[in-house]
Design a protein around this motif. Structure first.
Motif, mmCIF file in Angstrom:
data_model
loop_
_atom_site.group_PDB
_atom_site.id
_atom_site.type_symbol
_atom_site.label_atom_id
_atom_site.label_comp_id
_atom_site.label_asym_id
_atom_site.label_seq_id
_atom_site.Cartn_x
_atom_site.Cartn_y
_atom_site.Cartn_z
ATOM 1 N N PHE A 4 2.720 -8.110 -1.049
ATOM 2 C CA PHE A 4 3.499 -7.218 -0.181
ATOM 3 C C PHE A 4 3.008 -5.784 -0.348
ATOM 4 N N PHE A 5 2.808 -5.370 -1.592
ATOM 5 C CA PHE A 5 2.341 -4.009 -1.852
ATOM 6 C C PHE A 5 0.964 -3.783 -1.240
ATOM 7 N N GLN A 6 0.023 -4.714 -1.497
ATOM 8 C CA GLN A 6 -1.340 -4.526 -1.017
ATOM 9 C C GLN A 6 -1.434 -4.585 0.507
ATOM 10 N N SER A 7 -0.686 -5.492 1.127
ATOM 11 C CA SER A 7 -0.798 -5.708 2.573
ATOM 12 C C SER A 7 0.043 -4.728 3.379
ATOM 13 N N VAL A 8 1.320 -4.624 3.033
ATOM 14 C CA VAL A 8 2.264 -3.851 3.843
ATOM 15 C C VAL A 8 2.255 -2.376 3.471
ATOM 16 N N ILE A 9 2.385 -2.099 2.176
ATOM 17 C CA ILE A 9 2.503 -0.703 1.744
ATOM 18 C C ILE A 9 1.172 0.038 1.843
ATOM 19 N N VAL A 10 0.096 -0.580 1.330
ATOM 20 C CA VAL A 10 -1.193 0.117 1.293
ATOM 21 C C VAL A 10 -1.973 -0.059 2.596
ATOM 22 N N ALA A 11 -2.333 -1.311 2.928
ATOM 23 C CA ALA A 11 -3.248 -1.545 4.054
ATOM 24 C C ALA A 11 -2.616 -1.239 5.406
ATOM 25 N N PHE A 12 -1.303 -1.332 5.514
ATOM 26 C CA PHE A 12 -0.642 -1.049 6.793
ATOM 27 C C PHE A 12 -0.043 0.356 6.812
ATOM 28 N N ILE A 13 0.945 0.611 5.968
ATOM 29 C CA ILE A 13 1.690 1.872 6.053
ATOM 30 C C ILE A 13 0.831 3.071 5.631
ATOM 31 N N SER A 14 0.193 2.995 4.451
ATOM 32 C CA SER A 14 -0.519 4.189 3.973
ATOM 33 C C SER A 14 -1.723 4.520 4.851
ATOM 34 N N TYR A 15 -2.404 3.483 5.384
ATOM 35 C CA TYR A 15 -3.544 3.758 6.260
ATOM 36 C C TYR A 15 -3.102 4.393 7.573
ATOM 37 N N LEU A 16 -1.971 3.941 8.125
ATOM 38 C CA LEU A 16 -1.461 4.557 9.350
ATOM 39 C C LEU A 16 -1.019 5.996 9.099
#
Length: 300
Positions: free
Chosen positions: A228-240
């Motif tokens: 969840f952290f790697q996919s949602v928090i980093v790769a999705f939210i932080s990149y956007l």
């Protein structure tokens, strides 16, 4: 959040930047801690696939077209393949070297971009101070890498992880240059990110299968939390968030903050994983941070 550009970094931008750097530094720590639970390339593939679906849903909700013919496909494929190769190097490299070392070496990337941009845009030729920053950054990487070669009683294979980290940094920089040199430079940020995530998932999945990686027999709470952290928090939210910052604030001022990522990654590797911080690695970090600052320093 409004849509006009700001000439300077305000408190919102600084808070978001520090948050992104914290997450990016923590990303490598979490990925390394997850290796006993899920193989490296499978982690990267699942991360990219989940984040790609989230970016697609986000773009659809905002009415951003993702599949029209606009000439971005060739650049998207190149960027996606480079992105996939980068994360193969990162996730496999974490099995050989400390996460804190990897995150320092990974920040060779800004220097790759700075060295390559003059070949894409003549207006981005390097000034003397920027050349000095490049040299300083490479000195830092050389110091860290030479320590990995000597090993000094630690894992003699550490140099493999260090080499993969440097390779990942070069691939990261090459991805940025590919985006700037192709039609992707005029595409919506969401589409550019989607290309990287979706195509990398399509590459990483088969690679994981060919390497004989097996699906986890049991999904523990720690594994769920990690993905969840790697996919949602980093790769999705932080990149956007990063793309939003680039769209609304001066890029050079934003880039000067990236030195926080290896610093925070180094500290979290020590605190969370108990990794050793050597004097040589601290010197390497100082050289890399100073080099990034010089490369992004406003000239004149």
């Amino acid at each position: 959040m409004t849509d006009h550009r700001r000439p300077h970094l305000d408190s919102l931008a600084v808070a978001l930047l520090v948050g992104c750097c914290l997450l990016w530094g923590l990303q490598q720590i979490v990925a390394k801690a997850t290796l006993p639970l899920m193989p490296p390339v499978m982690q990267a593939a699942l991360r990219s696939a989940v984040a790609a679906l989230l970016v697609w849903a986000w773009a659809a909700a905002r009415g951003i077209p993702m599949f029209q013919r606009d000439g971005t496909l060739p650049g998207g494929v190149i960027a996606g393949v480079l992105f996939a190769l980068e994360f193969i190097c990162i996730y496999v490299g974490l099995g050989y070297t400390a996460a804190s070392r990897l995150v320092v070496l990974l920040y060779l990337s800004p220097f790759v971009v700075a060295a390559g941009m003059p070949f894409i845009a003549r207006s981005e030729r390097l000034a003397a101070l920027q050349v000095g920053g490049l040299v300083l950054g490479f000195v830092g990487v050389a110091i860290a890498f030479s320590e990995g070669l000597s090993a000094n009683g630690s894992d003699p294979r550490r140099w493999i992880g260090d080499a993969l980290a440097v390779s990942a940094a070069v691939l990261w920089g090459a991805t940025t240059l590919a985006i700037r040199a192709t039609r992707l430079s005029t595409a919506a940020p969401e589409k550019t990110l989607f290309y990287q995530l979706a195509i990398s998932a399509l590459v990483l999945g088969p690679v994981s299968l060919l390497w004989g990686e097996s699906w986890p027999a049991q999904w523990t709470a720690g594994l769920w939390g990690s993905m969840f952290f790697q996919s949602v928090i980093v790769a999705f939210i932080s990149y956007l968030v990063w793309f939003w910052l680039i769209r609304h604030y001066p890029a050079t001022r934003l880039a000067s903050f990236t030195f926080l990522t290896p610093l925070l990654g180094l500290m979290m590797g020590w605190v969370i994983l108990g990794e050793t911080i050597t004097p040589q690695l601290l010197v390497a970090l100082a050289c890399v941070a100073a080099g990034i600052w010089l490369v992004n320093r406003k000239q004149g």
